[in-house]
Design a protein around this motif. Structure first.
Motif, mmCIF file in Angstrom:
data_model
loop_
_atom_site.group_PDB
_atom_site.id
_atom_site.type_symbol
_atom_site.label_atom_id
_atom_site.label_comp_id
_atom_site.label_asym_id
_atom_site.label_seq_id
_atom_site.Cartn_x
_atom_site.Cartn_y
_atom_site.Cartn_z
ATOM 1 N N ASP A 84 10.430 -0.806 7.035
ATOM 2 C CA ASP A 84 9.039 -1.162 6.171
ATOM 3 C C ASP A 84 9.770 -1.861 5.015
ATOM 4 O O ASP A 84 8.839 -1.908 3.912
ATOM 5 N N ALA A 89 3.988 -1.209 2.365
ATOM 6 C CA ALA A 89 2.804 -1.189 1.322
ATOM 7 C C ALA A 89 1.670 -0.273 1.928
ATOM 8 O O ALA A 89 0.816 0.201 1.086
ATOM 9 N N ARG A 90 1.366 -0.723 3.164
ATOM 10 C CA ARG A 90 0.038 0.132 3.627
ATOM 11 C C ARG A 90 0.524 1.787 3.820
ATOM 12 O O ARG A 90 -0.411 2.418 3.456
ATOM 13 N N ARG A 106 -11.086 0.827 2.653
ATOM 14 C CA ARG A 106 -11.001 -0.140 3.649
ATOM 15 C C ARG A 106 -12.127 -0.201 4.563
ATOM 16 O O ARG A 106 -12.572 -1.134 5.224
ATOM 17 N N LEU A 143 11.310 -5.367 3.107
ATOM 18 C CA LEU A 143 11.308 -6.810 3.135
ATOM 19 C C LEU A 143 12.785 -7.355 3.150
ATOM 20 O O LEU A 143 13.597 -7.981 3.873
ATOM 21 N N HIS A 194 12.337 -4.007 -1.249
ATOM 22 C CA HIS A 194 10.804 -4.014 -1.668
ATOM 23 C C HIS A 194 9.954 -3.972 -0.419
ATOM 24 O O HIS A 194 10.620 -4.243 0.637
ATOM 25 N N LEU A 195 9.003 -3.370 -0.246
ATOM 26 C CA LEU A 195 8.350 -3.039 0.617
ATOM 27 C C LEU A 195 7.680 -4.274 1.518
ATOM 28 O O LEU A 195 7.243 -5.090 0.595
ATOM 29 N N ASN A 196 7.646 -4.226 2.690
ATOM 30 C CA ASN A 196 6.625 -5.127 3.298
ATOM 31 C C ASN A 196 5.323 -4.735 3.461
ATOM 32 O O ASN A 196 4.928 -3.833 2.955
ATOM 33 N N ARG A 197 4.394 -5.608 4.403
ATOM 34 C CA ARG A 197 3.188 -5.273 4.280
ATOM 35 C C ARG A 197 2.959 -3.926 4.960
ATOM 36 O O ARG A 197 2.181 -2.997 4.323
ATOM 37 N N ASP A 198 3.791 -3.599 5.881
ATOM 38 C CA ASP A 198 3.608 -1.974 6.593
ATOM 39 C C ASP A 198 3.984 -1.003 5.505
ATOM 40 O O ASP A 198 3.430 -0.049 5.546
#
Length: 108
Positions: free
Chosen positions: A69, A81-82, A103, A71, A75-79
């Motif tokens: 998870d 961050a979710r 959401r 990048l 740092h967090l990727n999209r998953d």
């Protein structure tokens, strides 16, 4: 040392509480790809969790985040961050009893 970092974060939280903030949430440090940091990260999170329990703050554990998870190892990727957002939303729902899911528009 991790104890100093934890104490500094809790001091900020205590200052917030003393200035009228009714609920304090403290997020743990998510995993990093650099495994040499894992022991310190674990110690920091354990210390933060204990201090949060002592002071009545909510500790938010981000252990569902994995190195997949990230990048770039930090740092967090999209998953990621979710997952982080879901961790905070779960803590908010628990504290404030069923806040609306931003959401979907439905309470959970």
């Amino acid at each position: 040392p991790t104890t100093d970092i934890a104490n500094d974060l809790i001091e900020i939280a205590l200052n917030s509480k003393n200035n009228g903030v009714s609920e304090i949430f403290v997020g743990g440090v998510p995993i990093r790809a650099d495994t040499s940091l894992e022991k310190r990260r674990f110690q920091l999170n354990e210390t933060l969790m204990g201090l949060c329990n002592f002071h009545g703050f909510t500790f938010i554990d981000h252990s569902k985040i994995t190195t997949n998870d990230l990048l770039d190892g930090v740092h967090l990727n999209r998953d990621g961050a979710r997952i982080l957002a879901d961790d905070y939303l779960d803590a908010l729902r628990t504290t404030f009893n069923g806040i609306q899911d931003v959401r979907t528009g439905y309470a959970r």
